[in-house]
Design a protein around this motif. Structure first.
Motif, PDB file in Angstrom:
ATOM      1  N   PRO A 121       0.820  -1.220   0.000  1.00 19.62           N
ATOM      2  CA  PRO A 121       0.000   0.000   0.000  1.00 19.62           C
ATOM      3  C   PRO A 121       0.851   1.266   0.000  1.00 19.62           C
ATOM      4  O   PRO A 121       1.955   1.300   0.542  1.00 19.62           O
ATOM      5  CB  PRO A 121      -0.820  -0.113   1.281  1.00 19.62           C
ATOM      6  CG  PRO A 121      -0.152  -1.143   2.111  1.00 19.62           C
ATOM      7  CD  PRO A 121       0.670  -2.002   1.209  1.00 19.62           C
ATOM      8  N   THR A 122       0.313   2.309  -0.628  1.00 15.38           N
ATOM      9  CA  THR A 122       0.983   3.610  -0.702  1.00 15.38           C
ATOM     10  C   THR A 122       0.409   4.535   0.364  1.00 15.38           C
ATOM     11  O   THR A 122      -0.804   4.692   0.473  1.00 15.38           O
ATOM     12  CB  THR A 122       0.777   4.241  -2.090  1.00 15.38           C
ATOM     13  OG1 THR A 122       1.287   3.345  -3.075  1.00 15.38           O
ATOM     14  CG2 THR A 122       1.490   5.580  -2.189  1.00 15.38           C
ATOM     15  N   PHE A 123       1.298   5.130   1.160  1.00 17.37           N
ATOM     16  CA  PHE A 123       0.914   6.088   2.195  1.00 17.37           C
ATOM     17  C   PHE A 123       1.694   7.380   1.969  1.00 17.37           C
ATOM     18  O   PHE A 123       2.541   7.454   1.087  1.00 17.37           O
ATOM     19  CB  PHE A 123       1.191   5.526   3.590  1.00 17.37           C
ATOM     20  CG  PHE A 123       0.502   4.218   3.856  1.00 17.37           C
ATOM     21  CD1 PHE A 123      -0.887   4.144   3.914  1.00 17.37           C
ATOM     22  CD2 PHE A 123       1.220   3.053   4.024  1.00 17.37           C
ATOM     23  CE1 PHE A 123      -1.534   2.950   4.147  1.00 17.37           C
ATOM     24  CE2 PHE A 123       0.583   1.851   4.257  1.00 17.37           C
ATOM     25  CZ  PHE A 123      -0.799   1.792   4.317  1.00 17.37           C
ATOM     26  N   LEU A 124       1.425   8.417   2.793  1.00 15.61           N
ATOM     27  CA  LEU A 124       2.130   9.686   2.676  1.00 15.61           C
ATOM     28  C   LEU A 124       3.111   9.849   3.832  1.00 15.61           C
ATOM     29  O   LEU A 124       2.782   9.589   4.980  1.00 15.61           O
ATOM     30  CB  LEU A 124       1.142  10.855   2.664  1.00 15.61           C
ATOM     31  CG  LEU A 124       0.222  10.932   1.450  1.00 15.61           C
ATOM     32  CD1 LEU A 124      -0.747  12.097   1.604  1.00 15.61           C
ATOM     33  CD2 LEU A 124       1.017  11.060   0.163  1.00 15.61           C
ATOM     34  N   GLU A 125       4.313  10.321   3.479  1.00 20.72           N
ATOM     35  CA  GLU A 125       5.355  10.586   4.480  1.00 20.72           C
ATOM     36  C   GLU A 125       5.514  12.096   4.599  1.00 20.72           C
ATOM     37  O   GLU A 125       5.661  12.792   3.598  1.00 20.72           O
ATOM     38  CB  GLU A 125       6.664   9.946   4.027  1.00 20.72           C
ATOM     39  CG  GLU A 125       7.817  10.196   4.990  1.00 20.72           C
ATOM     40  CD  GLU A 125       9.092   9.533   4.498  1.00 20.72           C
ATOM     41  OE1 GLU A 125       9.581   8.637   5.177  1.00 20.72           O
ATOM     42  OE2 GLU A 125       9.588   9.935   3.414  1.00 20.72           O
ATOM     43  N   PHE A 126       5.482  12.600   5.860  1.00 17.69           N
ATOM     44  CA  PHE A 126       5.639  14.026   6.129  1.00 17.69           C
ATOM     45  C   PHE A 126       6.965  14.267   6.843  1.00 17.69           C
ATOM     46  O   PHE A 126       7.375  13.485   7.695  1.00 17.69           O
ATOM     47  CB  PHE A 126       4.515  14.535   7.044  1.00 17.69           C
ATOM     48  CG  PHE A 126       3.183  14.618   6.369  1.00 17.69           C
ATOM     49  CD1 PHE A 126       2.749  15.797   5.805  1.00 17.69           C
ATOM     50  CD2 PHE A 126       2.363  13.503   6.299  1.00 17.69           C
ATOM     51  CE1 PHE A 126       1.517  15.882   5.185  1.00 17.69           C
ATOM     52  CE2 PHE A 126       1.132  13.577   5.685  1.00 17.69           C
ATOM     53  CZ  PHE A 126       0.712  14.762   5.124  1.00 17.69           C
ATOM     54  N   PHE A 127       7.600  15.386   6.520  1.00 21.50           N
ATOM     55  CA  PHE A 127       8.811  15.835   7.210  1.00 21.50           C
ATOM     56  C   PHE A 127       8.427  17.058   8.034  1.00 21.50           C
ATOM     57  O   PHE A 127       8.458  18.181   7.524  1.00 21.50           O
ATOM     58  CB  PHE A 127       9.907  16.219   6.206  1.00 21.50           C
ATOM     59  CG  PHE A 127      10.263  15.134   5.239  1.00 21.50           C
ATOM     60  CD1 PHE A 127      11.102  14.099   5.612  1.00 21.50           C
ATOM     61  CD2 PHE A 127       9.751  15.138   3.951  1.00 21.50           C
ATOM     62  CE1 PHE A 127      11.438  13.105   4.709  1.00 21.50           C
ATOM     63  CE2 PHE A 127      10.084  14.154   3.054  1.00 21.50           C
ATOM     64  CZ  PHE A 127      10.930  13.128   3.434  1.00 21.50           C
ATOM     65  N   PRO A 128       8.056  16.925   9.287  1.00 20.18           N
ATOM     66  CA  PRO A 128       7.568  18.066  10.071  1.00 20.18           C
ATOM     67  C   PRO A 128       8.526  19.240  10.227  1.00 20.18           C
ATOM     68  O   PRO A 128       8.062  20.361  10.291  1.00 20.18           O
ATOM     69  CB  PRO A 128       7.263  17.453  11.436  1.00 20.18           C
ATOM     70  CG  PRO A 128       7.114  16.005  11.175  1.00 20.18           C
ATOM     71  CD  PRO A 128       7.981  15.693  10.016  1.00 20.18           C
ATOM     72  N   PRO A 129       9.851  19.072  10.287  1.00 22.44           N
ATOM     73  CA  PRO A 129      10.675  20.255  10.522  1.00 22.44           C
ATOM     74  C   PRO A 129      10.579  21.301   9.415  1.00 22.44           C
ATOM     75  O   PRO A 129      10.800  22.465   9.637  1.00 22.44           O
ATOM     76  CB  PRO A 129      12.099  19.712  10.590  1.00 22.44           C
ATOM     77  CG  PRO A 129      11.964  18.261  10.821  1.00 22.44           C
ATOM     78  CD  PRO A 129      10.642  17.854  10.257  1.00 22.44           C
ATOM     79  N   VAL A 133       8.271  21.434   2.420  1.00 24.56           N
ATOM     80  CA  VAL A 133       8.404  20.159   1.716  1.00 24.56           C
ATOM     81  C   VAL A 133       7.059  19.442   1.742  1.00 24.56           C
ATOM     82  O   VAL A 133       6.540  19.140   2.813  1.00 24.56           O
ATOM     83  CB  VAL A 133       9.496  19.274   2.368  1.00 24.56           C
ATOM     84  CG1 VAL A 133       9.573  17.930   1.669  1.00 24.56           C
ATOM     85  CG2 VAL A 133      10.831  19.982   2.327  1.00 24.56           C
ATOM     86  N   PRO A 134       6.464  19.185   0.576  1.00 21.24           N
ATOM     87  CA  PRO A 134       5.168  18.505   0.570  1.00 21.24           C
ATOM     88  C   PRO A 134       5.323  17.025   0.918  1.00 21.24           C
ATOM     89  O   PRO A 134       6.406  16.455   0.756  1.00 21.24           O
ATOM     90  CB  PRO A 134       4.697  18.667  -0.879  1.00 21.24           C
ATOM     91  CG  PRO A 134       5.948  18.800  -1.671  1.00 21.24           C
ATOM     92  CD  PRO A 134       6.939  19.490  -0.763  1.00 21.24           C
ATOM     93  N   PRO A 135       4.258  16.399   1.399  1.00 22.10           N
ATOM     94  CA  PRO A 135       4.335  14.962   1.663  1.00 22.10           C
ATOM     95  C   PRO A 135       4.516  14.206   0.349  1.00 22.10           C
ATOM     96  O   PRO A 135       4.108  14.675  -0.711  1.00 22.10           O
ATOM     97  CB  PRO A 135       2.985  14.640   2.291  1.00 22.10           C
ATOM     98  CG  PRO A 135       2.078  15.708   1.820  1.00 22.10           C
ATOM     99  CD  PRO A 135       2.924  16.929   1.642  1.00 22.10           C
TER     100      PRO A 135
END
Length: 169
Positions: A121-129, A133-135
């Motif tokens: 499955p494909t999910f979204l990765e976020f870089f909070p700092p 930068v989009p997910p």
């Protein structure tokens, strides 16, 4: 009196014959497709290679499987995966990543021996700092489902990382 009795038996035999012809057709249409459903909430824990650095991922995943059999054997499985409270820690930077999303994949299985159905499955990765930068989409999880010949769901599991290499997914 004897004529009335013969006519009554004739009508009963005709009715029984008609029912005998109708019942197999009704039974055949009822057995054309069997549907099974099962949902599991599974713990996730492990390390995978993200595009930036290795990430240790922890959280949960809800996996729902619905199977539909074909009359000649085999069928299709709809596998829906949804992340629940899933985060990761970068092994090099120590920064925290967030993962969200849901994915639905339809997989066909052939008649014959039972093999696990694997989806990525494909999910979204976020870089909070860095909010600029989009997910981006990522496939950190392998979901395995074992479906028996009758379409019943024997097992559901999820593992961080790719257990089975499949270039199509």
């Amino acid at each position: 009196m004897r004529g009335n009795l013969l006519r009554a038996f004739g009508k009963i035999f005709l009715l029984v014959a008609l029912l005998g012809l109708a019942l197999p057709a009704a039974g055949a249409s009822a057995s054309a497709q069997v549907i099974h459903r099962r949902t599991e909430v599974l713990a996730l824990s492990g390390t995978f290679a993200s595009a930036v650095e290795p990430v240790t991922l922890t959280g949960r995943i809800r996996v729902s499987v619905t199977t539909r059999t074909n009359p000649g054997g085999g069928g299709t499985a709809t596998i829906t995966s949804q992340l629940i409270n899933t985060t990761g820690i970068g092994q090099d930077s120590g920064r925290r990543y967030r993962y969200i999303g849901a994915d639905r994949t339809v997989v066909a299985w052939p008649p014959g021996p039972i093999i696990p159905l694997a989806v990525f499955p494909t999910f979204l990765e976020f870089f909070p700092p860095d909010p600029i930068v989009p997910p981006h989409p990522i496939k950190p999880v392998t979901v395995l489902t074992t479906v028996l010949a009758d379409g019943s769901i024997d097992s559901i599991s999820a593992t961080v990382g790719r257990l089975i290499e499949n270039p199509d997914n």
